[in-house]
Design a protein around this motif. Sequence first.
Motif, PDB file in Angstrom:
ATOM      1  N   ASP A 267       0.907  -0.967  -0.036  1.00 28.19           N
ATOM      2  CA  ASP A 267      -0.160  -0.159  -0.001  1.00 28.19           C
ATOM      3  C   ASP A 267       1.160   0.948   0.207  1.00 28.19           C
ATOM      4  O   ASP A 267       2.036   1.044   0.470  1.00 28.19           O
ATOM      5  CB  ASP A 267      -0.737  -0.183   1.333  1.00 28.19           C
ATOM      6  N   PRO A 268       0.316   2.428  -0.121  1.00 31.65           N
ATOM      7  CA  PRO A 268       1.371   3.337  -0.638  1.00 31.65           C
ATOM      8  C   PRO A 268       1.395   3.880   0.958  1.00 31.65           C
ATOM      9  O   PRO A 268       0.403   3.962   2.220  1.00 31.65           O
ATOM     10  CB  PRO A 268       0.123   5.047  -1.289  1.00 31.65           C
ATOM     11  N   GLY A 269       2.479   4.953   1.133  1.00 28.48           N
ATOM     12  CA  GLY A 269       2.221   5.635   2.245  1.00 28.48           C
ATOM     13  C   GLY A 269       3.404   4.828   3.698  1.00 28.48           C
ATOM     14  O   GLY A 269       4.302   3.739   3.312  1.00 28.48           O
ATOM     15  N   PRO A 270       4.102   5.139   4.088  1.00 30.42           N
ATOM     16  CA  PRO A 270       4.781   4.752   5.070  1.00 30.42           C
ATOM     17  C   PRO A 270       4.649   3.557   5.646  1.00 30.42           C
ATOM     18  O   PRO A 270       5.685   2.848   7.042  1.00 30.42           O
ATOM     19  CB  PRO A 270       5.135   6.568   6.480  1.00 30.42           C
ATOM     20  N   ALA A 271       3.165   2.886   5.949  1.00 30.04           N
ATOM     21  CA  ALA A 271       2.989   1.840   7.080  1.00 30.04           C
ATOM     22  C   ALA A 271       3.030   0.726   7.247  1.00 30.04           C
ATOM     23  O   ALA A 271       2.852   0.070   7.366  1.00 30.04           O
ATOM     24  CB  ALA A 271       1.543   2.400   7.054  1.00 30.04           C
TER      25      ALA A 271
END
Length: 298
Positions: A267-271
Amino acid sequence: MTVHDAAHARRVLLGLEGPYADPRMATDALDNLDVWIGELDPMARAALADTLLTLALDDDAAVATGAVLGLRSLAEHIDATTAQRAADVLGAPSPDRSPIGFTGTSASTLRGELALAVASAIAHHHPTAARHLLDEPPAGVGRSELGMTIAPVAPDLVIEHATEWFGHDDIGVVVRLPLHWYRIAAGGALGPWPERAHEAVDGAARLQDWPDGDTAALHRAMTGADPHLNRPDGIDDDRRWRIIGGTPQGWTLWRADDGTMAYETLDPGPAWTTTTRLLNPEETEAVRRDGVAAVAEW
């Protein structure tokens, strides 16, 4: 001297021309070939590889053996056209002969030696031909030896067919894969591994200076006990899942033993979360037909 002159190359392989033509000065005639190769630019080396492939079919088994062994030194310079011709030669219904006249051979037939010499070039330029080569290895060479040859240049092919082609005697194929992600995929697909394989991984880690965390993760994948390394995220069932394709920090294609396939994406993002969906019948059939290359169409 010209790289296109098969007659000259033949004389070099027979030890009749070259700086070490006096047999008292050279280990064998391949010393002459090595000197010649060292004088060539990449384009000329590619042309010489094509000439040596022609000589691999020479009536004189010693000339053919020297030509095939010489191709090992030129593997990275074999172009797409010569690689395809090599694949055709390997599939030709010609009699197998024993290699003679040179040290350093490892296969019991010239066809097997040729396969080892050109497998990496075929895998790089013509993955479909490499798949056929691994499906039915030529007489005189094993699938494991071919797998170790192609692993550094065609890791996707190894991952896609790991459970079809390899087993617990083939840890050498796994440790030759070029990236940690690929080693995790193959290690998990073929697990659980015996203790001797874990010991081999530790040896490879020391030689190749892998980070400790990468080595530990590979061991976990090889045990089959870590659900994050042996199962798509979001799927919790009793089926055995194996990675058959993907990209590091991108997408992962999984296949269960019952043939079900799942597509997991980061998934996009830092998680560092992922999303997984099961493939529909059309997508599953596309992967079976075209391999993981089918994912490029999604």
